[in-house]
Design an enzyme around this catalytic site. Structure first.
Site, short mmCIF file in Angstrom:
data_model
loop_
_atom_site.label_atom_id
_atom_site.label_comp_id
_atom_site.label_asym_id
_atom_site.label_seq_id
_atom_site.Cartn_x
_atom_site.Cartn_y
_atom_site.Cartn_z
N GLU A 90 0.88 -1.24 -0.06
CA GLU A 90 -0.10 -0.15 0.04
C GLU A 90 0.87 1.15 -0.17
OE1 GLU A 90 -1.18 1.68 3.69
OE2 GLU A 90 -1.33 -0.21 4.70
N LYS A 95 -5.64 10.19 1.12
CA LYS A 95 -5.90 8.97 1.80
C LYS A 95 -7.14 8.21 0.79
CE LYS A 95 -6.07 6.38 6.25
NZ LYS A 95 -6.05 6.82 7.48
N SER A 123 -14.03 -0.02 9.68
CA SER A 123 -13.21 0.25 8.49
C SER A 123 -13.80 -0.67 7.12
CB SER A 123 -11.98 -0.28 8.93
OG SER A 123 -10.95 -0.22 7.88
N SER A 124 -13.60 0.05 6.29
CA SER A 124 -13.89 -0.72 4.93
C SER A 124 -12.99 -1.86 4.54
CB SER A 124 -13.83 0.32 3.66
OG SER A 124 -12.64 0.71 3.51
N ASP A 125 -11.98 -1.84 5.21
CA ASP A 125 -10.80 -2.96 5.03
C ASP A 125 -11.81 -4.41 5.35
OD1 ASP A 125 -9.21 -0.85 5.03
OD2 ASP A 125 -8.11 -1.43 6.81
N LYS A 133 -4.50 -2.66 15.66
CA LYS A 133 -4.06 -1.91 16.85
C LYS A 133 -4.95 -1.91 17.98
CE LYS A 133 -1.35 1.33 14.19
NZ LYS A 133 -1.50 1.18 12.98
N ASP A 176 -18.70 2.87 13.26
CA ASP A 176 -17.47 3.20 12.56
C ASP A 176 -16.85 1.98 12.56
OD1 ASP A 176 -15.19 4.57 11.80
OD2 ASP A 176 -14.80 5.54 13.63
N VAL A 215 -5.81 -0.12 2.71
CA VAL A 215 -5.76 -1.37 2.70
C VAL A 215 -7.03 -1.94 1.56
CG1 VAL A 215 -6.63 -3.79 3.67
CG2 VAL A 215 -4.99 -2.22 4.82
#
Length: 337
Positions: free
Chosen positions: A38, A100, A154-156, A173, A152, A120
Site C-alpha cells: 500500500e 488517503k 473500517s472498509s478494510d 491496533k 465506525d 488496505v
C-alpha cells in the site's frame, strides 16, 4: 491480464485502466511471485525521508525473498501497480498532499485526475484487478471502540469479505475493538489465521486475549489455504496475522501502555463522535490523534517498532508468494480467483 492494463501510451491510459509496471507485468505473465504494497503508510504513516527509506527497505525485503514488490498508488488520476524509484520518491515527498484513498474514494480520485495513497481496501481492489493474490501491510483497520453506537467500521473488513486477496498484517491496533473486529470478520466469511501462534496479535504486542480459529506454521501451509480458497472460488479474502518480532516485544508492551494512556486522554464520546479533551478531534481524526500521542509518549519507539513489523510482514509475505507460485506452477492451485 489484458495488454491494456499492463502498459500505458504516451498520452496515458483510459481512465478505467490500470498502469502496471513492466517488472510486475512480466512477473504476473510468467506466474511469478508478486507482493502488493500500500501507499498510505508512505504518505500518511511517517515523515520524509523516513517514509522513503522504509518504502525502499520493504521493497528490498520482498525482492531478497524471491518476490517482486508492487507498490500501489493513484498518480494524476491513473491507478499504478508497481512504482519506479522516481515515483516512489515523489510519493514520499508529497506525503499528505496525496489523498488517503479507500475503495469509496477511488472513482472520485481517478475522475478528478487526483493523486491517491491507497489504503488496505483500495490496495486489495487493485491487486485483485491485476491478479496479485498477496498483499502486505502493517495493520488493518477494524471496528472502532464504541462502534456498536457509532457504526465506525473500517472498509478494510468488508473488502476482505468480498475480495479474494490474502492480507499479511500484524493484526489490528489495540486502539480498536479487537473482539468485535474478529466477530465482524467472521460475519464477512473471512478466514483469519495467526502465524505460529494461537492468539490474534494486537500490532505492537503479541497478545490480545483473543484466540484465532486457524493457526499456520509455515509459508507453505499459508499457500495451501490460499489455494483451497482459490480452487473453491469462495470469493472472500484471507487475513494472516503475524506477531511483532520478539526483539521488539518489550518495547511493544511499553507502547501498549502508552496506547491505553492515550485512549484515556482522548476520552472518546461515542454520541458526539469527538474527544472531550479537544472538540476539534472528531470522527476519523481520533485515531491519528492517539497514534501521534503514542509516538510522543514512547519517545518515537512506536515508529521504529512499526517499521520493524512491516518488514517482518514483508518477509513472510514474499515467502508465501513464492510458495503459492510454486503450487500454481505445479498445477495444484487455480490461477484465477
Amino acid at each position: 491480464m489484458s495488454s491494456s492494463s499492463s502498459s500505458s501510451s504516451s498520452t496515458g491510459p483510459p481512465m478505467s485502466s490500470v498502469a502496471v509496471s513492466p517488472e510486475v507485468a512480466a512477473a504476473l505473465a510468467r506466474g511469478g511471485a508478486v507482493v502488493a504494497l500500500e501507499s498510505t503508510i508512505i504518505c500518511h504513516g511517517m515523515p520524509y525521508p523516513k517514509n522513503l527509506q522504509t518504502a525502499m527497505e520493504v521493497e528490498a525485503v520482498v525482492r531478497e525473498n524471491g518476490a517482486v514488490p508492487a507498490t500501489i498508488a493513484i498518480l494524476d488520476g491513473v491507478p499504478h501497480v508497481g512504482l519506479s524509484s522516481e515515483q516512489l520518491k515523489s510519493l514520499a515527498i508529497s506525503g499528505r498532499q496525496f489523498q488517503k484513498t479507500a475503495r469509496r474514494d477511488i472513482a472520485h480520485v481517478v475522475a478528478s485526475g487526483g493523486n491517491g495513497a491507497t489504503t488496505v481496501s483500495a490496495t486489495m481492489f487493485f491487486a485483485h484487478k491485476v491478479g496479485i493474490p498477496i498483499f502486505v501491510t502493517g495493520g488493518i483497520g477494524g471496528v472502532h471502540r464504541n462502534g456498536e453506537q457509532t457504526m465506525d467500521i473500517s472498509s478494510d473488513l468488508t473488502e476482505l469479505g468480498k475480495t479474494p486477496v490474502t492480507v499479511i498484517s500484524a493484526g489490528v491496533k489495540s486502539i480498536l475493538d479487537i473482539p468485535r473486529t474478529l466477530e465482524y470478520l467472521e460475519t464477512q466469511g473471512v478466514t483469519v489465521a495467526a502465524y505460529k501462534t494461537n492468539e490474534f496479535p494486537a500490532f505492537f504486542t503479541e497478545v490480545s486475549g483473543c484466540k484465532v480459529p486457524c493457526r499456520v506454521d509455515s509459508p507453505e501451509e499459508c499457500a495451501k489455504i490460499i489455494c483451497a480458497n482459490k480452487n473453491l472460488h469462495l470469493g472472500s479474502g484471507i487475513l494472516i496475522a503475524v506477531p511483532i518480532p520478539k526483539e521488539y516485544a518489550a518495547s511493544g508492551n511499553a507502547i501498549e501502555s502508552a496506547i491505553q494512556k492515550a485512549l484515556k486522554e482522548a476520552e472518546y464520546n461515542p454520541y458526539s463522535q469527538q474527544s472531550v479533551v479537544d472538540k476539534n478531534i472528531i470522527g476519523n481524526a481520533i485515531t491519528p490523534f492517539m497514534l501521534d500521542r503514542v509516538k510522543v509518549l514512547t519517545g518515537g519507539s512506536s515508529l521504529e517498532a512499526n517499521i520493524a513489523l512491516v518488514k517482518n510482514n514483508a518477509l513472510l509475505g514474499a515467502k508465501i508468494a513464492v510458495a503459492l507460485s510454486d503450487l500454481q506452477q505445479r498445477g495444484q492451485c487455480c490461477t484465477a480467483a
